[in-house]
Design a protein around this motif. Structure first.
Motif, PDB file in Angstrom:
ATOM      1  N   SER A  97      -0.796  -0.668  -6.959  1.00  0.00           N
ATOM      2  CA  SER A  97      -1.959  -0.098  -6.269  1.00  0.00           C
ATOM      3  C   SER A  97      -1.554   0.743  -5.065  1.00  0.00           C
ATOM      4  O   SER A  97      -2.205   1.750  -4.753  1.00  0.00           O
ATOM      5  N   SER A  98      -0.490   0.362  -4.392  1.00  0.00           N
ATOM      6  CA  SER A  98      -0.057   1.133  -3.219  1.00  0.00           C
ATOM      7  C   SER A  98       0.360   2.549  -3.613  1.00  0.00           C
ATOM      8  O   SER A  98       0.176   3.492  -2.847  1.00  0.00           O
ATOM      9  N   ARG A  99       0.894   2.714  -4.820  1.00  0.00           N
ATOM     10  CA  ARG A  99       1.287   4.059  -5.287  1.00  0.00           C
ATOM     11  C   ARG A  99       0.052   4.939  -5.479  1.00  0.00           C
ATOM     12  O   ARG A  99       0.089   6.136  -5.216  1.00  0.00           O
ATOM     13  N   ILE A 100      -1.038   4.334  -5.935  1.00  0.00           N
ATOM     14  CA  ILE A 100      -2.285   5.088  -6.098  1.00  0.00           C
ATOM     15  C   ILE A 100      -2.780   5.554  -4.733  1.00  0.00           C
ATOM     16  O   ILE A 100      -3.157   6.717  -4.553  1.00  0.00           O
ATOM     17  N   ARG A 101      -2.740   4.669  -3.732  1.00  0.00           N
ATOM     18  CA  ARG A 101      -3.183   5.051  -2.394  1.00  0.00           C
ATOM     19  C   ARG A 101      -2.302   6.162  -1.820  1.00  0.00           C
ATOM     20  O   ARG A 101      -2.791   7.077  -1.157  1.00  0.00           O
ATOM     21  N   HIS A 102      -1.001   6.095  -2.071  1.00  0.00           N
ATOM     22  CA  HIS A 102      -0.088   7.158  -1.617  1.00  0.00           C
ATOM     23  C   HIS A 102      -0.441   8.481  -2.285  1.00  0.00           C
ATOM     24  O   HIS A 102      -0.443   9.531  -1.635  1.00  0.00           O
ATOM     25  N   ARG A 103      -0.719   8.444  -3.572  1.00  0.00           N
ATOM     26  CA  ARG A 103      -1.067   9.671  -4.297  1.00  0.00           C
ATOM     27  C   ARG A 103      -2.391  10.247  -3.786  1.00  0.00           C
ATOM     28  O   ARG A 103      -2.544  11.471  -3.707  1.00  0.00           O
ATOM     29  N   LEU A 104      -3.339   9.385  -3.447  1.00  0.00           N
ATOM     30  CA  LEU A 104      -4.588   9.852  -2.853  1.00  0.00           C
ATOM     31  C   LEU A 104      -4.313  10.529  -1.505  1.00  0.00           C
ATOM     32  O   LEU A 104      -4.828  11.616  -1.224  1.00  0.00           O
ATOM     33  N   ALA A 105      -3.491   9.895  -0.689  1.00  0.00           N
ATOM     34  CA  ALA A 105      -3.167  10.443   0.632  1.00  0.00           C
ATOM     35  C   ALA A 105      -2.418  11.770   0.525  1.00  0.00           C
ATOM     36  O   ALA A 105      -2.613  12.672   1.351  1.00  0.00           O
ATOM     37  N   ASP A 106      -1.579  11.894  -0.487  1.00  0.00           N
ATOM     38  CA  ASP A 106      -0.783  13.120  -0.682  1.00  0.00           C
ATOM     39  C   ASP A 106      -1.545  14.214  -1.426  1.00  0.00           C
ATOM     40  O   ASP A 106      -1.012  15.308  -1.629  1.00  0.00           O
ATOM     41  N   GLY A 107      -2.753  13.923  -1.902  1.00  0.00           N
ATOM     42  CA  GLY A 107      -3.518  14.912  -2.643  1.00  0.00           C
ATOM     43  C   GLY A 107      -3.074  15.065  -4.091  1.00  0.00           C
ATOM     44  O   GLY A 107      -3.422  16.036  -4.750  1.00  0.00           O
ATOM     45  N   ARG A 108      -2.324  14.089  -4.606  1.00  0.00           N
ATOM     46  CA  ARG A 108      -1.898  14.151  -6.007  1.00  0.00           C
ATOM     47  C   ARG A 108      -2.880  13.451  -6.927  1.00  0.00           C
ATOM     48  O   ARG A 108      -2.759  13.534  -8.146  1.00  0.00           O
ATOM     49  N   LEU A 109      -3.857  12.761  -6.356  1.00  0.00           N
ATOM     50  CA  LEU A 109      -5.018  12.213  -7.058  1.00  0.00           C
ATOM     51  C   LEU A 109      -6.216  12.503  -6.170  1.00  0.00           C
ATOM     52  O   LEU A 109      -6.078  12.682  -4.959  1.00  0.00           O
ATOM     53  N   THR A 110      -7.401  12.519  -6.762  1.00  0.00           N
ATOM     54  CA  THR A 110      -8.602  12.742  -5.978  1.00  0.00           C
ATOM     55  C   THR A 110      -9.562  11.574  -6.167  1.00  0.00           C
ATOM     56  O   THR A 110      -9.530  10.888  -7.189  1.00  0.00           O
ATOM     57  N   GLY A 111     -10.372  11.359  -5.171  1.00  0.00           N
ATOM     58  CA  GLY A 111     -11.354  10.280  -5.234  1.00  0.00           C
ATOM     59  C   GLY A 111     -12.230  10.311  -4.002  1.00  0.00           C
ATOM     60  O   GLY A 111     -12.142  11.219  -3.173  1.00  0.00           O
ATOM     61  N   TRP A 112     -13.063   9.312  -3.886  1.00  0.00           N
ATOM     62  CA  TRP A 112     -13.947   9.195  -2.741  1.00  0.00           C
ATOM     63  C   TRP A 112     -14.110   7.727  -2.418  1.00  0.00           C
ATOM     64  O   TRP A 112     -13.892   6.861  -3.249  1.00  0.00           O
ATOM     65  N   LYS A 113     -14.495   7.458  -1.164  1.00  0.00           N
ATOM     66  CA  LYS A 113     -14.753   6.095  -0.720  1.00  0.00           C
ATOM     67  C   LYS A 113     -16.189   5.743  -1.081  1.00  0.00           C
ATOM     68  O   LYS A 113     -17.111   6.520  -0.825  1.00  0.00           O
ATOM     69  N   ASP A 114     -16.366   4.575  -1.680  1.00  0.00           N
ATOM     70  CA  ASP A 114     -17.690   4.128  -2.067  1.00  0.00           C
ATOM     71  C   ASP A 114     -17.724   2.617  -1.993  1.00  0.00           C
ATOM     72  O   ASP A 114     -16.880   1.953  -2.606  1.00  0.00           O
ATOM     73  N   ARG A 115     -18.668   2.115  -1.230  1.00  0.00           N
ATOM     74  CA  ARG A 115     -18.850   0.664  -1.097  1.00  0.00           C
ATOM     75  C   ARG A 115     -17.554  -0.036  -0.692  1.00  0.00           C
ATOM     76  O   ARG A 115     -17.172  -1.055  -1.250  1.00  0.00           O
ATOM     77  N   GLY A 116     -16.860   0.566   0.265  1.00  0.00           N
ATOM     78  CA  GLY A 116     -15.682  -0.066   0.839  1.00  0.00           C
ATOM     79  C   GLY A 116     -14.386   0.144   0.086  1.00  0.00           C
ATOM     80  O   GLY A 116     -13.344  -0.374   0.494  1.00  0.00           O
ATOM     81  N   GLY A 117     -14.396   0.865  -0.997  1.00  0.00           N
ATOM     82  CA  GLY A 117     -13.154   1.080  -1.741  1.00  0.00           C
ATOM     83  C   GLY A 117     -13.094   2.469  -2.333  1.00  0.00           C
ATOM     84  O   GLY A 117     -14.094   3.192  -2.385  1.00  0.00           O
TER      85      GLY A 117
END
Length: 194
Positions: A97-117
């Protein structure tokens, strides 16, 4: 309505119960305000005159007219329902899961915050990885474009992207090995007047 909604969700391949889906619809509808706009009120007198001169109807929506926001609400509800959590995305592509968060932070994945996650739209994933060339495409997305617009672009056939002489979606283009730079050039124009 519950039975027909349940049937429609099943036909669309959405794994959600009717009540949960209706909650998503209500949440999406609350984000679209005002509920009953009077378009003319948003413009100055000179702007109203120019817009009506070219044939734009600035009258409020009539009681019998369909609410144009309904399609947007439904699309947003489907986007939210099919989006993956960080844990779900990590499981799908076989990383922590930490790799997913890193990819989100680096702009290599996209997403949005919803209901705390974090919620990550599913269009950016394959069965066991991420879309080829995704980083190149995401780097070109204008900062002001919301996830629904980007999802709509990535899943709508584009005239400038062709496989077997047919227009194809940017997602399918990338899956077929198409040049990500071609998609990046197109996505960079989102929100730009034609």
């Amino acid at each position: 309505m519950s039975t027909s909604l349940r049937d429609a969700l099943a036909r669309a391949g959405l794994r959600v119960d009717s009540d949960s889906f209706l909650e998503l619809v209500e949440d999406a509808a609350r984000q679209l305000v005002p509920a009953d706009p009077a378009p003319a009120e948003y413009f100055t007198d000179s702007q109203r005159a120019a817009l009506t001169d070219v044939g734009l109807d600035l009258a409020p929506r009539g009681d019998t007219e369909r609410d144009p926001r309904a399609r947007t609400v439904a699309l947003q509800a489907v986007l939210r329902d099919t989006a993956l959590s960080v844990a779900g995305a990590a499981e799908r592509i076989g990383v922590d899961s930490s790799r997913i968060r890193h990819r989100l932070a680096d702009g290599r994945l996209t997403g949005w915050k919803d209901r705390g996650g974090w919620r990550l739209p599913v269009w950016q994933f394959t069965d066991d990885g991420v879309l080829p060339g995704l980083g190149t495409v995401l780097a070109a997305v204008p900062d002001d474009q919301p996830p629904l617009v980007v999802a709509g672009f990535m899943t709508t056939a584009q005239e400038d992207l062709r496989t077997a002489a047919e227009p194809t979606t940017p997602r399918d283009w990338l899956l077929a090995g198409g040049d990500p730079a071609a998609v990046a050039r197109l996505v960079a124009t989102l929100g730009t007047p034609v």
